[in-house]
Motif scaffolding. Structure first.
Motif, mmCIF file in Angstrom:
data_model
loop_
_atom_site.group_PDB
_atom_site.id
_atom_site.type_symbol
_atom_site.label_atom_id
_atom_site.label_comp_id
_atom_site.label_asym_id
_atom_site.label_seq_id
_atom_site.Cartn_x
_atom_site.Cartn_y
_atom_site.Cartn_z
ATOM 1 N N GLN A 95 2.356 -10.476 -2.640
ATOM 2 C CA GLN A 95 1.500 -10.982 -2.228
ATOM 3 C C GLN A 95 -0.097 -10.004 -2.782
ATOM 4 N N SER A 96 -0.089 -8.648 -2.864
ATOM 5 C CA SER A 96 -0.847 -7.504 -2.937
ATOM 6 C C SER A 96 -0.416 -6.878 -3.980
ATOM 7 N N ILE A 97 -1.763 -6.820 -5.151
ATOM 8 C CA ILE A 97 -1.601 -5.707 -6.379
ATOM 9 C C ILE A 97 -1.102 -4.795 -5.187
ATOM 10 N N TYR A 98 -2.508 -3.571 -5.221
ATOM 11 C CA TYR A 98 -2.537 -2.707 -4.695
ATOM 12 C C TYR A 98 -1.822 -1.767 -3.147
ATOM 13 N N TYR A 99 -1.703 -2.812 -2.311
ATOM 14 C CA TYR A 99 -1.751 -2.151 -0.957
ATOM 15 C C TYR A 99 -0.455 -2.725 -0.545
ATOM 16 N N PRO A 100 0.598 -1.548 -0.394
ATOM 17 C CA PRO A 100 1.584 -2.101 0.143
ATOM 18 C C PRO A 100 2.456 -2.092 1.548
ATOM 19 N N ASP A 101 3.311 -2.913 1.476
ATOM 20 C CA ASP A 101 3.328 -3.142 3.342
ATOM 21 C C ASP A 101 3.933 -2.010 4.222
ATOM 22 N N LYS A 102 3.938 -0.518 3.900
ATOM 23 C CA LYS A 102 3.638 0.739 4.840
ATOM 24 C C LYS A 102 2.744 1.169 5.238
ATOM 25 N N LEU A 103 1.576 0.599 4.633
ATOM 26 C CA LEU A 103 0.313 1.027 5.315
ATOM 27 C C LEU A 103 0.017 0.627 6.586
ATOM 28 N N ILE A 104 0.854 -0.786 6.763
ATOM 29 C CA ILE A 104 0.706 -1.610 8.175
ATOM 30 C C ILE A 104 1.691 -0.127 9.077
ATOM 31 N N SER A 105 0.955 -0.027 10.798
ATOM 32 C CA SER A 105 1.050 0.941 11.559
ATOM 33 C C SER A 105 2.493 0.425 12.201
ATOM 34 N N PRO A 106 3.733 0.817 12.297
ATOM 35 C CA PRO A 106 4.314 0.536 13.208
ATOM 36 C C PRO A 106 4.612 0.390 14.345
ATOM 37 N N PHE A 107 3.220 0.602 15.064
ATOM 38 C CA PHE A 107 2.632 0.697 16.174
ATOM 39 C C PHE A 107 2.192 -0.653 16.633
ATOM 40 N N HIS A 108 2.033 -2.037 15.586
ATOM 41 C CA HIS A 108 1.581 -2.385 15.768
ATOM 42 C C HIS A 108 1.794 -4.003 15.284
ATOM 43 N N PRO A 109 2.350 -3.933 16.030
ATOM 44 C CA PRO A 109 3.390 -5.888 15.128
ATOM 45 C C PRO A 109 3.010 -6.729 15.148
ATOM 46 N N ARG A 110 1.179 -6.835 15.941
ATOM 47 C CA ARG A 110 0.573 -8.090 15.278
ATOM 48 C C ARG A 110 0.223 -7.717 14.459
ATOM 49 N N MET A 111 0.020 -6.870 13.620
ATOM 50 C CA MET A 111 -0.864 -6.793 12.743
ATOM 51 C C MET A 111 -0.285 -7.327 11.235
ATOM 52 N N LYS A 112 1.023 -6.841 11.176
ATOM 53 C CA LYS A 112 2.098 -6.915 10.210
ATOM 54 C C LYS A 112 2.008 -8.674 10.306
ATOM 55 N N SER A 113 1.821 -8.869 11.724
ATOM 56 C CA SER A 113 2.256 -10.334 11.888
ATOM 57 C C SER A 113 0.692 -11.691 11.583
ATOM 58 N N ILE A 114 -0.119 -10.881 11.655
ATOM 59 C CA ILE A 114 -1.582 -11.577 10.737
ATOM 60 C C ILE A 114 -1.288 -11.378 9.548
#
Length: 294
Positions: A174-193
């Motif tokens: 879905q993203s050209i530039y931003y990998p999923d590993k940028l998302i904080s593992p402490f913030h499950p809500r962020m990944k769901s957003i």
């Protein structure tokens, strides 16, 4: 944004059937809380700030600076540090942010209404930065905590530091530039957003921002990686991920007024300052090493 510590975020397909019900619940709750508190008076006027930091790694030999994805490692140590503080040292509350290179520090005790409290703000901010930097310095002499709204190379090339010397940047479809590993593992809500926004729109987000034009800017300027994307515009930078915005750091200030009337007065007094603050914030913005207007 609140941190989800228990439970599992719902997927978009699970949200759709109950979406209207929870909107109704939220509106009903808002009205009840307002009716209960609208005439309340007597709270002290208090305020506090939330300061977000960026973790970076310097490679002096290659003259390279990259984002350091270690917030999940240093946050528990910062929390422990402040459990052991003495009475004469202010305690800091540390929280995760949307991305794993971001941390947020907040004074445990709010500031009061007396002008003397203004004299303590800078020292408290310095303490927060010192605590984070001390932990980073124990690990390496090339890791630093900085205050910057947008990392200039955010989303550009090898912008993430890997301690394993693995320079691969795993990027979602879905993203050209931003990998999923940028998302904080402490913030499950962020990944769901991120996941639910993609599921709802059935497409990657595309944000258009006018390029800052000078004598060396080609005409028309074209953000080539997005040229075949629907909605492409000349003379614009295109940001293709929610993380382009969620990965920005800021300073936030929260006020507690003694009544709703005072709250409205404070709001009206602060409102004229917002335009000035926004202009200062957007004075120079850089994405993908391009400077843009906003």
């Amino acid at each position: 944004m609140g941190v989800l510590t228990e439970g599992t975020p719902l997927s978009w397909n699970e949200i759709v059937p109950i979406c209207q019900v929870y909107r109704s619940y939220a509106l009903s709750q808002l009205i009840k809380v307002f009716e209960k508190c609208k005439d309340y008076q007597g709270d002290s006027f208090l305020w506090g700030d939330e300061l977000e930091f960026t973790l970076v790694h310097f490679d002096h030999s290659k003259k390279r600076v990259q984002l350091l994805l270690e917030a999940h490692e240093i946050l528990p140590r910062l929390v422990e540090t402040n459990k052991e503080t003495h009475d004469d040292t202010p305690s800091i509350a540390w929280h995760p942010e949307a991305c794993d290179y971001m941390i947020e520090g907040v004074p445990c005790e709010p500031y009061g209404f007396l002008p003397s409290y203004l004299n303590t703000v800078e020292a408290n901010m310095t303490l927060r930065r010192k605590q984070a930097q001390e932990i980073l310095s124990e690990q390496s002499d090339c890791e630093y905590v900085i205050n910057i709204s947008v990392f200039p190379r955010h989303g550009q090339g090898q912008f993430i530091y890997s301690s394993t010397q693995d320079d691969s940047q795993e990027v979602t479809e879905q993203s050209i530039y931003y990998p999923d590993k940028l998302i904080s593992p402490f913030h499950p809500r962020m990944k769901s957003i991120v996941e639910n926004t993609l599921a709802r729109s059935q497409a990657s987000p595309l944000i258009h921002i006018p390029i800052f034009r000078d004598t060396s800017t080609p005409s028309p300027f074209q953000d080539l990686p997005f040229k075949e994307t629907k909605g492409f515009r000349d003379d614009h930078i295109h940001l293709g991920s929610i993380l382009a915005g969620k990965g920005c750091c800021c300073l936030q200030v929260t006020f507690q007024a003694q009544s709703l009337t005072e709250c409205l007065q404070v709001y009206d007094q602060l409102l004229p300052l917002t335009g000035i603050m926004v202009c200062l914030y957007y004075l120079v913005r850089i994405s993908y090493i391009h400077i843009y207007f906003s």
